[in-house]
Each structure stands twice: as C-alpha cells, then as structure tokens.
Design a protein around this motif. Structure first.
Motif, PDB file in Angstrom:
ATOM      1  N   ILE A 198      -7.112  21.650   7.519  1.00 26.54           N
ATOM      2  CA  ILE A 198      -7.511  20.234   7.478  1.00 26.54           C
ATOM      3  C   ILE A 198      -8.498  20.078   6.327  1.00 26.54           C
ATOM      4  O   ILE A 198      -9.726  20.141   6.517  1.00 26.54           O
ATOM      5  CB  ILE A 198      -8.149  19.786   8.814  1.00 26.54           C
ATOM      6  CG1 ILE A 198      -7.281  20.215  10.002  1.00 26.54           C
ATOM      7  CG2 ILE A 198      -8.367  18.279   8.811  1.00 26.54           C
ATOM      8  CD1 ILE A 198      -5.919  19.573  10.065  1.00 26.54           C
TER       9      ILE A 198
ATOM     10  N   GLN B  27     -12.389  24.657   8.063  1.00 29.28           N
ATOM     11  CA  GLN B  27     -11.550  23.470   7.880  1.00 29.28           C
ATOM     12  C   GLN B  27     -10.141  23.707   8.439  1.00 29.28           C
ATOM     13  O   GLN B  27      -9.131  23.456   7.775  1.00 29.28           O
ATOM     14  CB  GLN B  27     -11.487  23.048   6.414  1.00 29.28           C
ATOM     15  CG  GLN B  27     -12.849  22.613   5.866  1.00 29.28           C
ATOM     16  CD  GLN B  27     -12.737  21.799   4.603  1.00 29.28           C
ATOM     17  OE1 GLN B  27     -12.374  20.619   4.624  1.00 29.28           O
ATOM     18  NE2 GLN B  27     -13.051  22.433   3.477  1.00 29.28           N
TER      19      GLN B  27
ATOM     20  N   ALA C 220     -12.097  17.494   5.776  1.00 32.76           N
ATOM     21  CA  ALA C 220     -12.006  16.953   7.130  1.00 32.76           C
ATOM     22  C   ALA C 220     -12.992  15.817   7.369  1.00 32.76           C
ATOM     23  O   ALA C 220     -14.147  15.871   6.930  1.00 32.76           O
ATOM     24  CB  ALA C 220     -12.263  18.073   8.142  1.00 32.76           C
TER      25      ALA C 220
ATOM     26  N   MET D 250     -12.350  16.894  14.452  1.00 35.06           N
ATOM     27  CA  MET D 250     -13.039  17.984  13.768  1.00 35.06           C
ATOM     28  C   MET D 250     -14.531  17.819  14.031  1.00 35.06           C
ATOM     29  O   MET D 250     -15.187  16.921  13.478  1.00 35.06           O
ATOM     30  CB  MET D 250     -12.732  17.947  12.266  1.00 35.06           C
ATOM     31  CG  MET D 250     -11.267  18.185  11.936  1.00 35.06           C
ATOM     32  SD  MET D 250     -10.671  19.828  12.432  1.00 35.06           S
ATOM     33  CE  MET D 250     -11.561  20.857  11.244  1.00 35.06           C
TER      34      MET D 250
END
Length: 620
Positions: free
Chosen positions: A277, A234, A280, A313
């Motif tokens: 993140i 992440q 995500a 992502m």
C-alpha cells in the motif's frame, strides 16, 4: 469505504420470510419506564433490517428478526419444545426489555424457548444455508424442523450453524431456539447484569439480543479472514480461512481507494496475501480513511465465492518519550486519548439499541463533544457499532465482560497485601478463556479497536499474567490493558488506575519506565433530570449537582488539571460516563438520550487543547 455499506437492508436472495406472526397491531412495548425517541420508530415488520456483518458482506442473505413465539418453562421440563407458547416476543430484544413486548425475568431455574416458521423452499445446488446469531445470552441450543443444529455458550460473540441438511422439501421450515441464562447466579461473563439490580448493577439480559439471519453460500466459501496492516512496511497482510477448499483453489485479494485499484494479489488457498500500500492514507480520529477490500475464491478461473470488506492503515504502539516515559502512540505519534466510559445500555432495549440510528447516535454525540476515544465497558456491541467507530474516527478500548466475581480489590498501584485472585473452577476458567478468544476473533477486524482490556476492578480477575501474556501474543497488533483499575501486576502495556471524582495518575518516576500510564476512570459527576430518570427516588452518582451550570463548572475544573498530568506522563483518560444507566445519573446524557447535560460545543472547545501535540515529544 463508502458509508452506503451500512445502509444495506433486505437484499434479493433465494430466501423469503413468512408473514406469519408479523402483525404490528399485536405488539407494543412494555410501558412503565422511560424510553428513547427511537422506541416509536421500531418497525415490527422490519426490525433492525440493516446488514449485520459489515466486515464481510455477501448478497444472498435475509433478516429473520421480528415476532417469534416464546415461552418460559421450568428448567427441569425444558428438554422438548413447548406444545403451546406464552405469546410473542420481538427479536432481537432481550425478554426482560420493554421493546421485546414481554418484560419478564427468566433466571437460572427457567428456560426461554423461541419458535418461528420460515418460508423457504430449498432448491440448492452446490450451496449451503447458514443461520447466524449476532449474540444470544447465554447458553443456546438451535433446532431446525425438530432436529438439533448446534449448541453455543457465550453471550457476546456471534456464531453460525450450517442447517442445509436439516431443511425439509416442503416450503415451511421450523426454527426453534432454547436459551438458559443463570445471570449473576452463574460463573459466565455477564458484565453489569445482576438478578437484583441496584447501584452500578443493572437488569438481567436473557436470550437473543442481536440480529438473527440466514445466508446462502457456495459449498466452498470464505469462513473468515484476518487483515493486519503494517504502516512501517506499507503493507497489509490478509489471511483467509476457507470451508471445503480444493487443492487448486486460489484466493484473490484486491484493495481499492474509491474507484482506484491500489493493490492486487492472488495466492494459493492457505497462503497469506501481502499487499503493498504505497503512500498509505493513515487512519486516525482526524482522518478515518478506509480502503475497500474484495476477497474472492476462484477455481479454474471461475469465482466460487466473494466477500466485500474494508481495512485501515493504522498502528497503535508503546513508545518512549524524551523523558524516558512510556507513551501511547498512534501511527508513531503521541496522541492523548480521551473519552467516556460507555456502558452501551438502553432503557427500552437494555443491551440492544432500538434502531440502527440509535446505535450510531451515542458515537456521533461523543464525537461532537470532542472526545476521540470510547472505552466500551464490560460489554461487546454488534459489529455495526464498531463499523461506525471505524468510519467516524473513534478509538475504542474493548473490555472483556466480567463474571464470576468475589475476590478482593486493591485499587492503589504499588500496594500489596489485600488483593486476591478469584479462585475459579476449571469450568469457569474455560468459559472465560473460550469467550475472550471468541470476542477477539469476532472483532479483531475493526481498526477502531486499539486496546484490549481483560479485567476491570478485579471483577473475577484471575491468572492475570497468563491471560495478559496470551492476549498480547494472540493479537500483537494492539495494546493490552491487563487490569483497568484492578489488582496490578507487572504485565501488559498499560498501568491503569481509577479515581473519583478528580483526575490523578500514578507517579511516572515509579511506574512510567515500563508501562503506559492512564486514568481508566474518573469523574462520575451526577445530575438527575426530572422525567428522564429510571426511577424518581434513590438515584446514584459519585458526586451530584442540582443544575447543569454547576455540573459543567465542576467538569471544566477537572479538564484544566490535565495539562500538567499529560506533560508529566499521562497518555489517556476515561470519564464516567456516556449516559445515565438505570439508577446511575452520571451521564453526559440522560438514559433516554433526550437531554444532553453538557453543551456539545463548549465541551469540544475545552477538550481541544488536550490533543496538543507539542506537549509531548517522543524519542526519535
């Protein structure tokens, strides 16, 4: 990221373009061939005005597309700019194209010159002026006010020169460009171009074929950056390259989800920023979510330079299924990838779409037809094309444009004795390696690109294991399809066979334990449509039909064959092709994009079952 980014046009800046040679009445496209609906929408005074580099946006820029003077001169007499010109050419359309207004072939024995005056009175303090070229085919020398600015080789990668010190104090600046392109007489990457077009080989493309633009930047500025997401951790890693960095400079990276700040980090110049993140939002064809990204250079707390960008992502990987067969996984889940072979050619602009609306059109239609992938075939598109794939949710397999052909092709996996490597000269090898790296560097930003394809059908294929291993090491965030339909080697993530017209695949029990199995080309079902063909006679298809009903019935029968293949081990398939191209009539659409041969809604309906997640289970 908001799609408004792609609507950026001419922004306010310190530069201005002269009105010289911008008279629409003096230009018209060359008649005699079919054209797309967008040919009539080309605005000579504002051609391709959109911001050309959506992955790294600044405010101070100006588009210098439009009418330039041109001349074609013998190669041996090409060292100095001509004293007079043959006429005007509409940039960024190649000289052979209808939309250039010229429609002439250049060839290896001649050189193409461009010239344009730009109104710009330099009043620059702590700033530099860069000239950018999206793409020029093939060897390009740039001059500013009669002095050399730089030389570039490569028809598919963008390049820039700092021209600040070449500018003169008077208002008008002279920009000249000299281009030499040997087309199919040279060893350079050229894709489907050939000096005598026929069959699957098309009209040559010479000269400027993507946007030309000027940009003012700070003396210390961001030259490039790379971002690599990691959905398992992440995080997203951002590495930034600065020009003229000072020891105390800092780089601040901010990730946004709309108005909400997701993460922020400041690092010293030369260090990587790694942003967390959490929770995500993963990018996929069903949910192509893009985060906004801002990268700033600060010195003593003051912003020196800043660019706007975006990231996604997403993860592409190779994973075993429950039966021990390697599969292509998106975000750790199996997703069958299915899409058309996309040549990216236009009857009026050749390599260049007539307008930005046209550039987006093929992707939109592909999406409406229920495909989730495009194989970009031996051509590289402008950055805006990949940005549209990012925002629309279209997976992309990116081919290296082929060149220096002539070796023997063995298209059957597991068979040896007939295939040969191309015995390239050191110069030819260097040209290939340099441009392949440049293409990856220019396009590794785009999350839609999930597969690199160094070779196709043994066209110029050489040192396969070396090239493939280098590509895998240089960009470990993507899969590498070493030889699509070509001479097979036990290297790379994918084994890719071609078969026309019906879908088949290599046996999973023989090939599936170590490589992902894909069908890199099939189909090629042809239907010529009167008044929408490049030429009325001698059109070509792998298998031709007389009506849309017959064509669709045959295509539907192919789609019904996929379920058992996918369950056994097939991870992806590529149908030939998006549009007709010149004498090829294998397209889902006609070359002029005026006739859709297959009903979009029916295609989407029959394609939908191919993405059934229950057909394949991955190993935990």
């Amino acid at each position: 990221m908001k799609t408004a980014l792609l609507g950026l046009g001419l922004l306010s800046c310190v530069l201005s373009v002269d009105s010289v040679a911008q008279k629409p009445s003096e230009w018209k496209y060359v008649e005699g061939k079919i054209v797309t609906p967008w040919a009539e929408k080309v605005n000579v005074a504002n051609v391709h005005p959109e911001y050309p580099r959506p992955q790294m946006v600044r405010q101070n820029w100006i588009n210098i597309n439009g009418l330039w003077n041109y001349s074609i001169v013998p190669k041996q007499a090409s060292e100095t700019k001509p004293s007079s010109f043959d006429g005007q050419i509409l940039v960024p359309f190649a000289v052979e194209s209808a939309l250039s207004g010229v429609g002439k072939t250049v060839g290896k024995d001649s050189v193409l010159w461009y010239q344009r005056n730009i109104d710009f009175a330099p009043k620059l303090k702590d700033q530099r002026v860069l000239i950018h070229f999206g793409a020029v085919d093939w060897k390009c020398d740039v001059f500013v006010n009669g002095k050399p600015a730089g030389t570039h080789q490569g028809g598919y990668d963008p390049f820039s020169f700092d021209i600040t010190d070449l500018l003169v104090k008077k208002k008008q600046q002279d920009i000249s460009v000299r281009v030499w392109d040997p087309s199919s007489d040279g060893p350079q990457p050229r894709g489907k171009q050939i000096k005598n077009p026929h069959g699957i080989w098309y009209t040559p493309v010479t000269g400027i074929w993507q946007t030309v633009w000027l940009e003012t930047v700070a003396t210390t500025h961001i030259a490039d950056f790379k971002q690599v997401p990691d959905i398992d951790k992440q995080t997203v890693s951002v590495s930034t390259t600065l020009t003229n960095a000072a020891a105390t400079d800092k780089i601040k990276v901010v990730a946004m989800d709309g108005p909400n700040k997701v993460a922020e980090q400041e690092v010293a110049s030369g260090e990587n920023a790694v942003l967390n993140i959490p929770n995500a939002k993963l990018w996929s064809p069903e949910n192509p979510f893009l985060y906004d990204l801002t990268i700033s250079v600060t010195r003593n707390g003051k912003v020196v330079d800043e660019v706007k960008s975006y990231f996604a992502m997403r993860k592409i990987s190779m994973q075993l299924d429950a039966n021990g067969i390697q599969r292509m996984a998106l975000n750790n889940k199996f997703l069958f990838q299915y899409g058309p072979l996309d040549q990216g050619w236009w009857p009026d602009g050749l390599y260049t779409a007539p307008t930005d609306e046209a550039l987006k059109f093929d992707i939109l239609k592909t999406k409406e037809m229920g495909f989730n992938m495009i194989r970009k075939h031996v051509k590289v598109e402008p950055a805006r094309w990949y940005r549209y794939c990012d925002e629309l949710g279209m997976l992309v397999w990116q081919d290296m444009p082929s060149g220096d052909m002539g070796n023997n092709w063995e298209q059957r996996p597991g068979i040896t004795g007939a295939e040969t490597d191309k015995d390239r000269t050191p110069e030819s090898e260097n040209i290939y390696k340099t441009e392949w790296k440049a293409i990856i560097d220019a396009n590794d930003h785009f999350p839609s690109i999930v597969v690199w394809v160094p070779f196709n059908e043994a066209w110029g294929q050489f040192k396969t294991e070396e090239i493939t291993n280098w590509t895998m090491q240089y960009d470990p965030s993507r899969l590498v399809n070493s030889a699509s339909g070509g001479n097979f080697h036990p290297v790379g993530h994918i084994i890719d066979m071609h078969n026309y017209p019906a879908p088949v695949m290599p046996r999973p029990d023989l090939f599936g334990a170590k490589q992902i199995i894909v069908l890199g080309e099939f189909g090629g079902l042809g239907l010529p449509v009167d008044n929408h063909v490049w030429q009325q006679k001698d059109n070509w298809g792998y298998q031709s039909f007389k009506s849309q009903e017959e064509l669709y019935a045959r295509y539907e029968s192919f789609i019904k064959r996929f379920e058992p293949l996918i369950k056994k081990g097939l991870s992806a398939a590529v149908y030939t092709q998006t549009t007709d191209v010149e004498v090829e009539i294998n397209g889902l659409m006609t070359y002029d994009r005026k006739v859709i041969k297959f009903p979009e809604a029916k295609l989407k309906q029959i394609h939908a079952p191919l993405y059934n997640a229950d057909w394949v289970k991955l190993k935990p």
